[in-house]
Enzyme design. Structure first.
Site, PDB file in Angstrom:
ATOM      1  N   HIS A 146      38.869  37.531  36.063  1.00 16.31           N
ATOM      2  CA  HIS A 146      40.209  38.006  36.407  1.00 16.31           C
ATOM      3  C   HIS A 146      40.279  38.207  37.912  1.00 16.31           C
ATOM      4  O   HIS A 146      39.306  38.632  38.529  1.00 16.31           O
ATOM      5  CB  HIS A 146      40.500  39.340  35.700  1.00 16.31           C
ATOM      6  CG  HIS A 146      41.958  39.656  35.635  1.00 16.31           C
ATOM      7  ND1 HIS A 146      42.628  40.243  36.671  1.00 16.31           N
ATOM      8  CD2 HIS A 146      42.878  39.416  34.660  1.00 16.31           C
ATOM      9  CE1 HIS A 146      43.911  40.388  36.333  1.00 16.31           C
ATOM     10  NE2 HIS A 146      44.087  39.888  35.128  1.00 16.31           N
ATOM     11  N   HIS A 181      45.833  30.726  33.978  1.00 11.64           N
ATOM     12  CA  HIS A 181      46.703  31.893  33.740  1.00 11.64           C
ATOM     13  C   HIS A 181      46.962  32.005  32.229  1.00 11.64           C
ATOM     14  O   HIS A 181      46.022  32.088  31.452  1.00 11.64           O
ATOM     15  CB  HIS A 181      47.976  31.722  34.587  1.00 11.64           C
ATOM     16  CG  HIS A 181      48.908  32.890  34.632  1.00 11.64           C
ATOM     17  ND1 HIS A 181      48.581  34.160  34.240  1.00 11.64           N
ATOM     18  CD2 HIS A 181      50.208  32.956  35.044  1.00 11.64           C
ATOM     19  CE1 HIS A 181      49.629  34.957  34.393  1.00 11.64           C
ATOM     20  NE2 HIS A 181      50.636  34.261  34.884  1.00 11.64           N
ATOM     21  N   ASP A 189      43.099  37.218  27.283  1.00  9.40           N
ATOM     22  CA  ASP A 189      43.266  35.974  26.528  1.00  9.40           C
ATOM     23  C   ASP A 189      42.112  35.709  25.573  1.00  9.40           C
ATOM     24  O   ASP A 189      42.288  35.043  24.544  1.00  9.40           O
ATOM     25  CB  ASP A 189      43.408  34.805  27.503  1.00  9.40           C
ATOM     26  CG  ASP A 189      44.714  34.878  28.274  1.00  9.40           C
ATOM     27  OD1 ASP A 189      44.695  34.657  29.502  1.00  9.40           O
ATOM     28  OD2 ASP A 189      45.747  35.185  27.650  1.00  9.40           O
TER      29      ASP A 189
HETATM   30  C1  SDX Z   1      45.606  35.875  32.949  1.00 11.45           C
HETATM   31  O1  SDX Z   1      46.668  37.978  37.271  1.00 11.45           O
HETATM   32  C2  SDX Z   1      46.905  38.469  36.095  1.00 11.45           C
HETATM   33  O2  SDX Z   1      47.185  39.641  35.901  1.00 11.45           O
HETATM   34  C3  SDX Z   1      46.818  37.426  34.962  1.00 11.45           C
HETATM   35  C4  SDX Z   1      46.856  37.983  33.541  1.00 11.45           C
HETATM   36  C5  SDX Z   1      48.194  38.607  33.226  1.00 11.45           C
HETATM   37  O3  SDX Z   1      48.254  39.497  32.358  1.00 11.45           O
HETATM   38  O4  SDX Z   1      49.205  38.104  33.783  1.00 11.45           O
HETATM   39  O5  SDX Z   1      45.838  38.952  33.389  1.00 11.45           O
HETATM   40  C6  SDX Z   1      46.644  36.868  32.511  1.00 11.45           C
HETATM   41  O6  SDX Z   1      45.966  34.891  33.520  1.00 11.45           O
HETATM   42  C7  SDX Z   1      44.161  36.194  32.731  1.00 11.45           C
HETATM   43  C8  SDX Z   1      43.218  35.086  33.312  1.00 11.45           C
HETATM   44  C9  SDX Z   1      43.186  33.907  32.326  1.00 11.45           C
HETATM   45  N1  SDX Z   1      42.479  32.790  32.934  1.00 11.45           N
HETATM   46  C10 SDX Z   1      41.257  32.365  32.459  1.00 11.45           C
HETATM   47  O7  SDX Z   1      40.640  32.922  31.555  1.00 11.45           O
HETATM   48  C11 SDX Z   1      40.715  31.120  33.153  1.00 11.45           C
HETATM   49  C12 SDX Z   1      39.238  31.296  33.516  1.00 11.45           C
HETATM   50  N2  SDX Z   1      39.170  32.318  34.588  1.00 11.45           N
HETATM   51  C13 SDX Z   1      38.939  31.831  35.933  1.00 11.45           C
HETATM   52  O8  SDX Z   1      39.556  30.623  36.231  1.00 11.45           O
HETATM   53  C14 SDX Z   1      39.062  32.954  36.961  1.00 11.45           C
HETATM   54  O9  SDX Z   1      38.351  34.022  36.492  1.00 11.45           O
HETATM   55  C15 SDX Z   1      40.439  33.418  37.394  1.00 11.45           C
HETATM   56  C16 SDX Z   1      41.287  32.287  37.878  1.00 11.45           C
HETATM   57  C17 SDX Z   1      41.119  34.141  36.300  1.00 11.45           C
HETATM   58  C18 SDX Z   1      40.254  34.406  38.548  1.00 11.45           C
HETATM   59  O10 SDX Z   1      39.508  33.801  39.438  1.00 11.45           O
HETATM   60  P1  SDX Z   1      39.478  34.242  41.000  1.00 11.45           P
HETATM   61  O11 SDX Z   1      39.737  35.686  41.144  1.00 11.45           O
HETATM   62  O12 SDX Z   1      40.351  33.317  41.769  1.00 11.45           O
HETATM   63  O13 SDX Z   1      37.989  34.051  41.345  1.00 11.45           O
HETATM   64  P2  SDX Z   1      37.299  32.662  41.510  1.00 11.45           P
HETATM   65  O14 SDX Z   1      37.941  31.620  40.617  1.00 11.45           O
HETATM   66  O15 SDX Z   1      37.211  32.369  42.950  1.00 11.45           O
HETATM   67  O16 SDX Z   1      35.861  32.975  40.887  1.00 11.45           O
HETATM   68  C19 SDX Z   1      34.890  33.622  41.690  1.00 11.45           C
HETATM   69  C20 SDX Z   1      33.575  33.020  41.235  1.00 11.45           C
HETATM   70  C21 SDX Z   1      33.606  31.494  41.364  1.00 11.45           C
HETATM   71  O17 SDX Z   1      32.275  31.083  41.520  1.00 11.45           O
HETATM   72  P3  SDX Z   1      31.938  30.296  42.903  1.00 11.45           P
HETATM   73  O18 SDX Z   1      32.808  29.060  42.905  1.00 11.45           O
HETATM   74  O19 SDX Z   1      32.297  31.281  44.026  1.00 11.45           O
HETATM   75  O20 SDX Z   1      30.460  30.010  42.788  1.00 11.45           O
HETATM   76  O21 SDX Z   1      33.386  33.289  39.841  1.00 11.45           O
HETATM   77  C22 SDX Z   1      33.389  32.065  39.119  1.00 11.45           C
HETATM   78  C23 SDX Z   1      34.043  31.020  40.013  1.00 11.45           C
HETATM   79  O22 SDX Z   1      33.537  29.735  39.684  1.00 11.45           O
HETATM   80  N3  SDX Z   1      34.213  32.263  37.935  1.00 11.45           N
HETATM   81  C24 SDX Z   1      34.039  31.611  36.797  1.00 11.45           C
HETATM   82  C25 SDX Z   1      35.023  32.105  35.938  1.00 11.45           C
HETATM   83  N4  SDX Z   1      35.763  33.038  36.569  1.00 11.45           N
HETATM   84  C26 SDX Z   1      35.263  33.122  37.820  1.00 11.45           C
HETATM   85  N5  SDX Z   1      33.150  30.656  36.434  1.00 11.45           N
HETATM   86  C27 SDX Z   1      33.257  30.195  35.170  1.00 11.45           C
HETATM   87  N6  SDX Z   1      34.174  30.621  34.296  1.00 11.45           N
HETATM   88  C28 SDX Z   1      35.061  31.575  34.633  1.00 11.45           C
HETATM   89  N7  SDX Z   1      35.955  31.989  33.751  1.00 11.45           N
END
Ligand code: SDX
Length: 372
Positions: free
Chosen positions: A263, A220, A314
């Site tokens: 996201h 996050h 971010d």
């Molecule tokens: C913020 O919600 C909000 O509005 C938050 C925010 C706000 O203003 O409040 O926008 C601020 O928190 C932005 C997000 C910051 N976080 C990051 O940058 C951390 C890296 N991002 C990931 O951890 C991920 O993208 C999430 C947690 C943000 C969202 O993930 P989801 O929707 O839960 O999806 P997921 O993790 O299940 O990913 C789906 C697939 C997965 O692959 P598989 O396991 O199914 O093979 O996509 C991959 C994930 O591994 N994936 C990533 C990735 N994001 C998704 N793989 C590598 N790096 C990434 N960043």
């Protein structure tokens, strides 16, 4: 085992209404009380946007004057809050410092439980958090705190208190844009945390403290800090493209999440990124750091081409704060300072039309059994 559909992470599950902001993944847009965030970032101060989030309308000139006259004197920390910050180890994480400071501010408010006064409490938190972040920044460098100004606006004063000099207009403006973009984003994890705590009719300080804890996580708000850690691992300077390729090969082979990308709601890119990227590029030009842009673009191009996962807010925010001179671990506390407006707007909205937030679980443990 009882068959019930599980919505893990509440992904895609609407659980309440909100009038504060609209995050639209289909149109990749974000509205604060109906206004596109890009229009607010292009023309309003952070004070005006905070007022809008809390009150539903942009302030008139007289309302803004009254707001500033009310909040600017509140920028100065209570000596007991300042002492609490100073008492923490110099190597404590700045998110722990700001979380602790909010807790102390709450413990000093004898009317903490007066939920009808939450707006004035929100305004006070808005005014004080920059002083906490700035004091913490300076104490780690052996510098005396800088008294808040009464003539500078919020963004300018935040930089004044942190760096001890009035900021250049370009820097203050990029900082203002980042604060507006960070202010609010519907039911993200930290805002939802705040609403859960508010739904028990606990006090606003407990709700904000909980929200800070949620924001700290690298999935996050902690991602903006993690972006700089990645940049430092890859290294700045000529040949970024090649270093990025090697780094990504290894990172993806070890299933690392690439911080600053992806996201839960936006799946074709975060609506706020173009505006924040423009602000970042202005800072890159201002400080003459073309190497930052080279690395930023190399990592984005390579990762997007490999996985089709796009940058979130971010990703450009972290390098921008780095260029401004903030320490990497101070990036998320800046996010706290901005998001406390959205959090408290949601806390007020939750209390106004409350229902205790308490979802169900489906038991998948051992069947009933007996000791005797
Ligand atoms: C913020 O919600 C909000 O509005 C938050 C925010 C706000 O203003 O409040 O926008 C601020 O928190 C932005 C997000 C910051 N976080 C990051 O940058 C951390 C890296 N991002 C990931 O951890 C991920 O993208 C999430 C947690 C943000 C969202 O993930 P989801 O929707 O839960 O999806 P997921 O993790 O299940 O990913 C789906 C697939 C997965 O692959 P598989 O396991 O199914 O093979 O996509 C991959 C994930 O591994 N994936 C990533 C990735 N994001 C998704 N793989 C590598 N790096 C990434 N960043």
């Amino acid at each position: 085992m009882e068959e019930k559909e599980i919505y893990k992470g509440l992904a895609g599950v609407p659980i309440d209404y909100t009038a504060i902001s609209k995050v639209n993944a289909e149109t990749n847009s974000l509205l604060y009380r109906g206004y596109p965030v890009q229009e607010l970032a292009a023309s309003k101060t952070f004070e005006e946007v905070a007022y809008l989030l809390w009150n539903g309308e942009l302030p008139s000139e007289s309302e803004l004057t009254a707001f500033n006259e009310r909040t600017r004197p509140l920028r100065k920390l209570d000596p007991r809050v300042a002492a609490a910050v100073d008492a923490l180890p110099l190597d404590a994480h700045p998110m722990d410092v700001v979380r602790t400071a909010v807790s102390v501010i709450g413990s000093l408010d004898k009317d903490a439980w007066t939920l009808t006064e939450n707006l004035s409490k929100a305004e006070a938190l808005f005014a004080q958090i920059p002083a906490v972040v700035a004091r913490d920044h300076r104490r780690r460098k052996g510098l005396e705190p800088v008294e808040p100004s009464s003539h500078l606006n919020y963004a300018e004063d935040f930089l004044w208190q942190t760096f001890g000099e009035e900021p250049e207009a370009a820097v203050a403006d990029a900082f203002r844009v980042s604060l507006i973009l960070y202010a609010e984003h519907s039911f993200n994890a930290s805002t939802f945390t705040g609403r859960v705590i508010a739904s028990t009719l606990s006090d606003i300080y407990s709700a904000v403290t909980g929200a800070i804890g949620a924001l700290k996580g690298p999935l996050h708000g902690g991602a903006n800090e993690a972006v700089l850690h990645i940049f430092n691992e890859i290294g700045f300077g000529p040949g970024a493209k090649e270093r990025v390729k090697v780094w990504l090969d290894n990172a993806l082979a070890t299933k690392r999440k690439i911080m600053g990308f992806g996201h839960r709601v936006y799946k074709s890119g975060d609506s706020r990124v173009p505006t924040m990227r423009d602000a970042m590029v202005k800072m890159i030009e201002h400080y003459g750091r073309a190497d930052v842009l080279e690395l930023y673009e190399a990592l984005e191009e390579d990762f997007v081409s490999r996985k089709g996962i796009y940058p979130n807010l971010d990703y450009p925010a972290g390098p921008t704060y780095h260029l401004m001179g903030f320490e990497t671990e101070e990036f998320t506390p800046i996010f706290v300072a901005a998001r406390v407006t959205g959090w408290t707007a949601h806390i007020i909205e939750q209390v106004e039309n409350n229902a205790l937030i308490r979802p169900l679980s489906v038991y998948n443990g051992v069947p009933e059994r007996h000791v005797l």
